[in-house]
Design a protein around this motif. Structure first.
Motif, short mmCIF file in Angstrom:
data_model
loop_
_atom_site.label_atom_id
_atom_site.label_comp_id
_atom_site.label_asym_id
_atom_site.label_seq_id
_atom_site.Cartn_x
_atom_site.Cartn_y
_atom_site.Cartn_z
N GLY A 190 0.83 -1.04 0.14
CA GLY A 190 0.08 -0.04 0.18
C GLY A 190 0.76 1.45 -0.02
N GLY A 191 1.93 1.21 0.81
CA GLY A 191 2.76 2.41 0.51
C GLY A 191 3.29 2.73 -0.41
N TRP A 192 3.96 1.82 -1.16
CA TRP A 192 4.67 2.03 -2.61
C TRP A 192 3.80 2.50 -3.48
N LEU A 193 2.43 1.92 -3.53
CA LEU A 193 1.51 2.33 -4.54
C LEU A 193 0.83 3.79 -4.04
N MET A 194 0.65 4.09 -2.95
CA MET A 194 0.17 5.41 -2.50
C MET A 194 0.92 6.39 -2.79
N PHE A 195 2.31 6.31 -2.19
CA PHE A 195 3.33 7.49 -2.44
C PHE A 195 3.45 7.66 -3.81
N SER A 196 3.63 6.59 -4.58
CA SER A 196 3.63 6.69 -6.14
C SER A 196 2.72 7.55 -7.02
N SER A 197 1.54 7.28 -6.27
CA SER A 197 0.15 8.00 -7.07
C SER A 197 0.33 9.41 -6.49
N ILE A 198 0.66 9.49 -5.08
CA ILE A 198 0.72 11.17 -4.64
C ILE A 198 1.65 11.91 -5.40
N MET A 199 2.77 11.33 -5.67
CA MET A 199 3.93 12.19 -6.41
C MET A 199 3.62 12.18 -7.93
N ASN A 200 2.96 11.24 -8.43
CA ASN A 200 2.51 11.34 -9.97
C ASN A 200 1.27 12.12 -10.09
N GLY A 201 0.44 12.06 -8.83
CA GLY A 201 -0.84 13.25 -9.22
C GLY A 201 -1.86 12.42 -9.83
N SER A 202 -2.19 11.32 -9.77
CA SER A 202 -3.02 10.45 -10.34
C SER A 202 -3.81 9.14 -9.69
N ALA A 203 -4.88 8.98 -9.66
CA ALA A 203 -5.25 7.68 -9.31
C ALA A 203 -5.11 6.57 -10.40
N ASP A 204 -4.94 6.92 -11.55
CA ASP A 204 -5.09 6.10 -12.52
C ASP A 204 -3.55 4.91 -12.50
N PHE A 205 -3.72 3.70 -12.70
CA PHE A 205 -2.89 2.88 -12.79
C PHE A 205 -2.37 2.45 -14.12
N PHE A 206 -3.11 2.81 -14.95
CA PHE A 206 -3.03 2.48 -16.38
C PHE A 206 -3.49 3.85 -17.50
N ASP A 207 -2.75 4.09 -18.47
CA ASP A 207 -3.05 4.99 -19.43
C ASP A 207 -4.02 4.54 -20.25
N SER A 208 -4.55 5.44 -21.18
CA SER A 208 -5.53 5.12 -22.14
C SER A 208 -5.38 3.80 -22.91
N ASN A 209 -4.11 3.38 -23.17
CA ASN A 209 -3.74 2.17 -23.84
C ASN A 209 -3.40 1.07 -23.05
N GLY A 210 -3.74 1.12 -21.74
CA GLY A 210 -3.48 -0.04 -20.99
C GLY A 210 -2.00 -0.36 -20.43
N LYS A 211 -1.20 0.55 -20.55
CA LYS A 211 0.14 0.76 -20.09
C LYS A 211 0.02 1.10 -18.72
N SER A 212 0.71 0.20 -17.87
CA SER A 212 0.91 0.78 -16.25
C SER A 212 1.64 1.98 -16.23
N THR A 213 1.28 2.89 -15.29
CA THR A 213 1.81 4.47 -15.12
C THR A 213 2.70 4.17 -13.90
N ILE A 214 3.25 2.94 -13.40
CA ILE A 214 4.16 2.88 -12.23
C ILE A 214 5.62 3.29 -12.33
N ASP A 215 6.02 3.24 -13.91
CA ASP A 215 7.18 3.65 -14.24
C ASP A 215 7.36 5.22 -14.72
N SER A 216 6.22 5.82 -14.62
CA SER A 216 6.20 7.21 -15.03
C SER A 216 7.24 7.99 -14.17
N GLU A 217 7.71 9.09 -14.51
CA GLU A 217 8.82 9.73 -13.83
C GLU A 217 7.95 10.12 -12.25
N GLY A 218 7.00 10.66 -12.26
CA GLY A 218 6.05 11.04 -11.14
C GLY A 218 6.00 9.92 -10.35
#
Length: 421
Positions: A190-218
């Protein structure tokens, strides 16, 4: 003679009717503790009293082996009628068509109008069908130690991530104290996913093409945040192996000053600390001005193999009606699922203000995990923990681990999207 025969026929009819009315339901509890099971037994006893002829047999599985034991029961044809269903498992059983769709029962339920929209949405996370009635939310908020804050010269509780980091740094300068109780082991996903979302500014785990956002810069900035806290010595060195019990003990023992956790931690903390010693505030907001506190849930589901569906629904509805739900939520430490629960004396206290603020203010958007993916349970319990510990110990880089996590989630999402066609 005719009267005797009629009497015999009537007797047989009565006996057969009684035998038909006698029903045994099997209920499996998976988030088990002795006191919790005792409360469940009390609520089930009230159900049995209101439903003569129906008996409920409770099987309480130890949490550490619950997933494997339940899977064995189901695969061997011994699935229970009613099961306590954690959010991570819904995708496994819901996608396999093993859970009963409760929509037809729910629309005629006396308490459907008071079940919160959020609870309804959670129950429909898999395929849009209602596969469970949640009994409560596990929502993350930030516990803080008022005494340690004062000793460290911290006058304002942290509202932003930068203020959170500064508070962690200041407390860690006190002899033998740490700023943050980091959860590096079981349940630490929970901590890893929560802080990555907070810094990325989004609750979306995937972009419109279905690619995971967890490797985005944020998102990678969020992962780096936790790594830096650990490497800077703002969290205890052995917290890389800490689970729930260790982080809670670390907080109430005054070892570390901040702890992000659900209301279930409040039970143990309030037993060890007075309200003058600690408080609960919302999770800090990130660069976007928003925060994404993790929201988890659990509830009651019915297996589609049940031969007593109507009675099983009656049991679920009894366990989740408003009166039962408030008692259950207070005892096990969750946010209730029915509207107006915050007016209850227990939940209107100062200690719960942080959680209800997260539920009601627009700058807080509870983070819902992708439970529709059948692979998410393994990802959360194994891959996130292993990779997270490698990050903390410095054996792998954020770029490497984030890329691995992203590939795994993208493949799972792609499979799910293909199956929807």
């Amino acid at each position: 003679m005719k009267k005797i025969i009629n009497a015999m026929v009537l007797g047989v009819t009565v006996l057969s009717g009684s035998a038909y009315a006698d029903t045994t339901l099997n209920l499996v509890e998976v988030i088990t503790s002795p006191k919790r099971t005792e409360l469940l037994k009390q609520q089930v006893a009230a159900f049995e009293a209101a439903n003569p002829g129906t008996t409920v047999e409770i099987t309480s599985l130890p949490w550490g082996q619950a997933f494997e034991k339940l899977a064995t029961m189901v695969s061997s044809g011994q699935a229970p009628d009613v099961v306590e269903m954690p959010d991570k498992w819904m995708g496994v059983y819901g996608n396999a068509n093993q859970l009963e769709n409760l929509e037809s029962y729910y629309k005629d339920w006396d308490h459907a109008a008071t079940l919160s929209d959020k609870a309804q949405n959670m129950g429909r996370l898999v395929g849009g069908d209602l596969y469970q009635i949640p009994y409560g939310f596990y929502l993350r908020a930030m516990f803080y130690n008022k005494t340690l804050f004062k000793q460290a010269g911290i006058e304002q509780t942290p509202h932003t991530i930068e203020e959170f980091k500064e508070a962690a740094r200041k407390v860690s300068e006190l002899d033998g104290k740490y700023g943050y109780c980091l959860r590096g082991s079981k349940g630490g996903h929970g901590g890893w996913l929560m802080f990555s979302s907070i810094m990325n500014g989004s609750a979306d785990f995937f972009d419109s093409n279905g690619k995971s956002t967890i490797d985005s810069e944020g998102s990678k900035q969020g992962l780096s945040l936790l790594v830096d806290i650990y490497k800077n010595g703002w969290a205890p060195k052995d917290s890389v192996n800490w689970g729930f019990n260790e982080i809670v003990a670390g907080f109430y023992s005054n070892t570390c000053a901040m702890l992000d956790q659900d209301p279930d931690a409040l039970i143990a903390i309030a037993d060890k600390m007075s309200s003058e010693e600690f408080g609960v505030i919302p999770m800090p907001v990130g660069p976007s001005g928003k925060s994404y506190p993790v929201i988890g849930f659990a509830g009651w589901s019915m297996f589609s193999s049940s031969e007593n569906k109507d009675q099983s629904w009656k049991l679920i509805s009894h366990l989740t009606k408003p009166e039962s739900n408030v008692d259950w939520a207070q005892f096990v430490g969750v946010i209730p699922v029915h509207k107006g629960a915050e007016q209850d004396q227990h939940f209107s206290s100062e200690q719960f203000a942080g959680w209800f603020e997260e539920l009601n203010k627009p700058e807080y958007e509870p983070l819902v995990f992708p439970h529709h993916l059948k692979q998410f349970g393994y990802f959360a319990d194994v891959k996130l923990i292993e990779g997270g510990q490698e990050l903390l110990l410095g054996t792998r880089s954020v770029d490497e681990v984030a890329a691995e996590w992203s590939e795994y989630l993208t493949e799972a999402q792609t499979e799910w999207l293909e199956n929807k066609k």
